[in-house]
Design a protein around this motif. Structure first.
Motif, PDB file in Angstrom:
ATOM      1  N   GLN A  62      29.217  97.581 -44.803  1.00  0.00           N
ATOM      2  CA  GLN A  62      27.830  97.481 -44.349  1.00  0.00           C
ATOM      3  C   GLN A  62      26.945  96.912 -45.453  1.00  0.00           C
ATOM      4  N   HIS A  88      22.805  96.451 -46.156  1.00  0.00           N
ATOM      5  CA  HIS A  88      21.447  96.748 -45.726  1.00  0.00           C
ATOM      6  C   HIS A  88      20.498  95.881 -46.542  1.00  0.00           C
ATOM      7  N   ASN A 139      22.322  95.002 -41.549  1.00  0.00           N
ATOM      8  CA  ASN A 139      21.118  95.659 -41.067  1.00  0.00           C
ATOM      9  C   ASN A 139      19.933  95.171 -41.897  1.00  0.00           C
ATOM     10  N   ASP A 145      22.865  92.146 -37.105  1.00  0.00           N
ATOM     11  CA  ASP A 145      23.413  93.181 -36.219  1.00  0.00           C
ATOM     12  C   ASP A 145      22.361  94.164 -35.749  1.00  0.00           C
ATOM     13  N   SER A 146      21.481  94.595 -36.665  1.00  0.00           N
ATOM     14  CA  SER A 146      20.442  95.552 -36.280  1.00  0.00           C
ATOM     15  C   SER A 146      19.233  95.383 -37.193  1.00  0.00           C
ATOM     16  N   ILE A 147      18.103  95.857 -36.688  1.00  0.00           N
ATOM     17  CA  ILE A 147      16.851  95.780 -37.442  1.00  0.00           C
ATOM     18  C   ILE A 147      16.208  97.159 -37.449  1.00  0.00           C
ATOM     19  N   GLN A 148      15.786  97.593 -38.645  1.00  0.00           N
ATOM     20  CA  GLN A 148      15.063  98.860 -38.774  1.00  0.00           C
ATOM     21  C   GLN A 148      13.614  98.556 -39.117  1.00  0.00           C
ATOM     22  N   HIS A 176      15.939 100.294 -34.473  1.00  0.00           N
ATOM     23  CA  HIS A 176      15.944 101.508 -35.276  1.00  0.00           C
ATOM     24  C   HIS A 176      14.597 101.614 -35.973  1.00  0.00           C
TER      25      HIS A 176
END
Length: 377
Positions: free
Chosen positions: A56, A58, A85, A107-110, A148
């Protein structure tokens, strides 16, 4: 002691940020733009991370989207099979920019949010940003990405826990982290303004429990412990140099984002050393692995298998010695440093002491330079 294999790397690609959050965990001495790693440096770091076994990445900061090469970094990380992320303030995100991130393979966003009320949120952030965050949240959801969210809790906003959960649900969040402030960096400077009272914390925990039951599987809700009020410290980062690492904007490799505050350790840089060597061989990463380094009462306490002696950064910041037991622990000889500040905050007449009239210290200006006015509480 043989090192484990890390699974996550926090890539602090810049300390530059459009916000001035008074709880910011970034260090007091921020890395200037001219000292940031280059695109080529970061790509090499990701390649070495993949070889080490990390899965992972970040991307964080500061505001990572202030780097024009974010798309390139995401693309290379995804080519290496890494989950990527992005942690963002949401300020400045446009439909076009979001599509570029998606095309690169994010893949993803916070997304961070400071409060449920826009005026208060903007005050805490030191910037008119709340409306941008709402717009960004909608764009993320409309693009089909998982949203997220993160809220840092403190005395200025903790009374709004239920409202903030409702807000994040209405914005379409799949996951919400309610992170009680951790007192490092700028948050430590502003601690007397940020540490909630016990009554506030109890009410917030009750609100969290109600929301957990109400929203069930609809929202993954996470509560980060406010360890100043705990009997034992949190197992910081799953143990020093055990499961993750942070690479700072200038290339220093840290066991956690706050570790640069420990001035008695030398942290190696990816400019001079391979990431694998730093993880496995460097003195800083091996300093607090295992239990041999521990002083009493940690050395003979059964809790060492659960909390690993607590936070090394907190021990250093509060005692001047990073080998000491985390002062949060009720058995620590320095526990009084925690109880004194808690008592001060919880005194019914503490507002008459004048502390609440002192100015909060914003983290940094738009150019990343330190705010000189004000003063440490």
């Amino acid at each position: 002691m043989e090192a484990s294999i890390p699974y996550a790397l926090s890539a602090e690609i810049t300390h530059r940020c459009p916000l001035h959050c008074v709880y910011c965990s970034n260090p007091i001495e921020l890395t200037k733009r001219e000292n940031e790693l280059t695109t080529e440096d970061w790509i090499r770091v990701f390649e070495e991370a993949s070889e080490l076994g990390i899965v992972q990445i970040h991307l964080t900061g500061g505001e990572p989207l202030l780097r024009p090469d974010v798309d390139q970094l995401i693309r290379r990380a995804r080519e290496l099979g890494l989950f990527v992320n992005l942690i963002t303030s949401g300020v400045g995100v446009t439909e076009k920019r979001l599509q570029q991130l998606i095309k690169a393979g994010i893949d993803s966003i916070q997304l961070s949010v400071q409060a449920s009320e826009s005026d208060l949120a903007d005050t805490i952030a030191g910037s008119k940003s709340h409306e941008f965050k709402e717009r960004t949240a909608k764009m993320i959801r409309d693009a089909g990405l998982s949203l997220h969210m993160n809220v840092v809790l403190h005395r200025q906003n903790i009374h709004l826990v239920e409202d903030m959960i409702e807000l994040c649900v209405s914005w379409g969040a799949n996951r919400l982290e309610l992170a009680n402030t951790q007192y490092y960096g700028w948050a430590l400077l502003n601690r007397q303004h940020l540490l909630p009272t016990r009554a506030q914390l109890t009410a917030a925990e009750e609100a969290y429990i109600r929301a957990k039951a109400r929203f069930g599987q609809k929202l993954e809700l996470i509560w980060v412990l406010p360890d100043y009020y705990e009997e034992y410290p949190k197992p910081c980062m799953g143990g020093w140099g055990e499961i993750s690492m942070t690479v700072a904007p200038d290339g220093k490799v840290l066991p956690c984002t706050a570790a640069s505050s420990i001035k008695t350790l030398k942290f190696e840089s990816v400019k001079e050393r391979n990431l694998q060597w730093i993880w496995q061989e460097s003195a800083a990463f091996n300093a607090y692995r295992g239990f041999d380094w521990m002083a009493e009462p940690c050395r003979s306490c059964d809790h060492r298998f659960r909390d690993f002696g607590g936070c090394r950064c907190q021990a250093y910041l509060l005692t001047g010695d990073s080998q000491q037991a985390d002062p949060v622990c009720k058995w620590s000889p320095h526990h009084h440093k925690i109880t004194e500040i808690i008592s001060f905050i919880n005194e019914a007449d503490h507002k008459r002491s004048g502390c609440d009239n002192d100015p909060l210290i914003p983290a940094y200006s738009y150019r990343g330079s330190l705010i000189k006015n004000g003063g440490a509480p």
